[in-house]
Write a protein that holds these residues in place. Structure first.
Motif, PDB file in Angstrom:
ATOM      1  N   ASN A 269      -7.316  -0.666   0.480  1.00  0.00           N
ATOM      2  CA  ASN A 269      -6.391  -0.469   1.605  1.00  0.00           C
ATOM      3  C   ASN A 269      -4.941  -0.677   1.191  1.00  0.00           C
ATOM      4  OD1 ASN A 269      -7.725   0.300   4.081  1.00  0.00           O
ATOM      5  ND2 ASN A 269      -8.840  -1.636   3.962  1.00  0.00           N
TER       6      ASN A 269
ATOM      7  N   MET B 120      -2.084   2.234   1.588  1.00  0.00           N
ATOM      8  CA  MET B 120      -0.818   2.012   2.300  1.00  0.00           C
ATOM      9  C   MET B 120       0.373   2.130   1.364  1.00  0.00           C
ATOM     10  SD  MET B 120      -1.673  -0.983   5.122  1.00  0.00           S
ATOM     11  CE  MET B 120      -2.334  -2.146   3.918  1.00  0.00           C
TER      12      MET B 120
ATOM     13  N   HIS C  60       1.215   5.609   0.974  1.00  0.00           N
ATOM     14  CA  HIS C  60       1.570   6.198   2.271  1.00  0.00           C
ATOM     15  C   HIS C  60       0.515   7.197   2.750  1.00  0.00           C
ATOM     16  CE1 HIS C  60       5.484   4.273   2.060  1.00  0.00           C
ATOM     17  NE2 HIS C  60       5.651   4.772   0.846  1.00  0.00           N
TER      18      HIS C  60
ATOM     19  N   THR D 205      -2.041   6.091   4.538  1.00  0.00           N
ATOM     20  CA  THR D 205      -2.264   5.550   5.874  1.00  0.00           C
ATOM     21  C   THR D 205      -1.252   4.441   6.127  1.00  0.00           C
ATOM     22  OG1 THR D 205      -3.879   4.469   7.322  1.00  0.00           O
ATOM     23  CG2 THR D 205      -3.956   3.907   4.996  1.00  0.00           C
ATOM     24  N   ASP D 206      -0.954   4.205   7.387  1.00  0.00           N
ATOM     25  CA  ASP D 206       0.023   3.170   7.722  1.00  0.00           C
ATOM     26  C   ASP D 206      -0.635   1.893   8.243  1.00  0.00           C
ATOM     27  OD1 ASP D 206      -0.933   4.223  10.025  1.00  0.00           O
ATOM     28  OD2 ASP D 206       1.021   4.543  10.982  1.00  0.00           O
ATOM     29  N   HIS D 207      -1.972   1.863   8.260  1.00  0.00           N
ATOM     30  CA  HIS D 207      -2.695   0.665   8.694  1.00  0.00           C
ATOM     31  C   HIS D 207      -4.002   0.571   7.901  1.00  0.00           C
ATOM     32  CE1 HIS D 207      -4.375   3.966  11.092  1.00  0.00           C
ATOM     33  NE2 HIS D 207      -5.490   3.254  11.148  1.00  0.00           N
TER      34      HIS D 207
END
Length: 302
Positions: free
Chosen positions: A150, A154, A157, A159-161
């Motif tokens: 994860n 992130m 970039h 995913t932002d969560h």
């Protein structure tokens, strides 16, 4: 003359006694193993069989012979679905482990110098030098919300969560099981591949056969016992796994081992014994299915 006649049978009996004693002496080394397996395998197995046919009344085991424990297990859909989930997870984990271990072992034996092979094998079994519990817990730091995967997603970039589907589900259990039992498959396949006569491979290539044809028609048939042994070495322990599904699978990754522990934790000893005996029966069935592939001399060679 009478003395000689009477002493002859006595001498013969003495010789026969010495022969019998010498015959028994050659099995003396088997006695410790016999005692060990008798105390820690046969006796517990007999107790499990007995408990599976008894009843639990008010948290006390009653020696009343019945099949209710098995009827109860197959009457609860959750237990049956857990059993089927255990089987397909074990099959998937075993297939993935062999599928990854075979190309690696093939490359290791055929293309890596023998002096370097030993070093790479040491690296393969290096995780065995650490605690099993620590190895499983490390995957929580890899697959968790704040884990390495994860964090990378992130950072890139993508995913932002944090994504939560990496953990506490059956795919995570399969991934961890493949990691845990990969060395077993590699060592078994390596022992079989290193004895293969690669001149047969070269001769088939010289006659115009393609590499995949040589592998499927010459290499794999001669490795049948080794592959079967690798499957057994991976599938059987995966079938009874408890810790990995508990830690990385959560409620969605429960397997039959977790169910058995829950039975015994709730003092349902007879139902837990019945579930454990069903797993043992499945293992025996597997060994019967693969019996023809495990000839004694091939299995020893593998």
């Amino acid at each position: 003359m009478t003395t000689q006649a009477t002493s002859a049978p006595a001498v013969a009996r003495g010789r026969l006694r010495r022969v019998r004693l010498s015959g028994l002496a050659q099995y003396a080394g088997f006695v410790p193993a016999l005692v060990l397996f008798g105390l820690f395998f046969v006796v517990p197995l007999a107790l499990i069989v007995g408990y599976s046919f008894w009843e639990t009344v008010d948290y006390n085991v009653v020696h009343h012979w019945t099949l209710d424990n098995y009827r109860y297990f197959f009457s609860v859909s959750t237990y049956v679905s857990t059993m089927w989930a255990t089987i397909w997870v074990s099959v998937a984990a075993t297939a993935a482990t062999i599928a990854i271990a075979f190309p690696f072992t093939y490359w290791l034996v055929r293309y890596v110098p023998r002096s370097t092979q030993r070093l790479l094998l040491v690296l393969v079994i290096l995780p065995f030098w650490t605690s099993y519990l620590l190895r499983v817990y490390s995957w929580l730091n890899i697959l968790g919300d704040g884990g390495a995967i994860n964090r990378f997603l992130m950072w890139a970039h993508i995913t932002d969560h944090p994504l939560s589907f990496f953990l506490y589900d059956r795919p995570a259990v399969i991934l961890v099981l493949v990691y845990l039992y990969f060395p077993f498959a590699v060592l078994t396949l390596y022992a079989s591949l290193e004895r293969f006569d690669w001149n047969q491979f070269k001769a088939a290539m010289d006659l115009g056969a393609r590499p995949h044809t040589v592998i499927t028609r010459i290499l794999l048939p001669q490795m049948k016992a080794g592959i079967t042994t690798a499957i057994i070495f991976v599938f059987i322990p995966v079938l009874g796994e408890y810790l990995a599904p508990q830690l990385v699978g959560g409620a969605q990754g429960v397997m039959i081992g977790n169910l058995i522990v829950n039975f015994f934790s709730g003092a349902q000893y007879t139902r837990g014994a019945a579930a454990a005996l069903l797993v043992a029966a499945l293992i025996v069935l597997l060994l019967i299915v693969f019996r023809r592939s495990l000839e004694v001399e091939d299995a020893t060679r593998a």
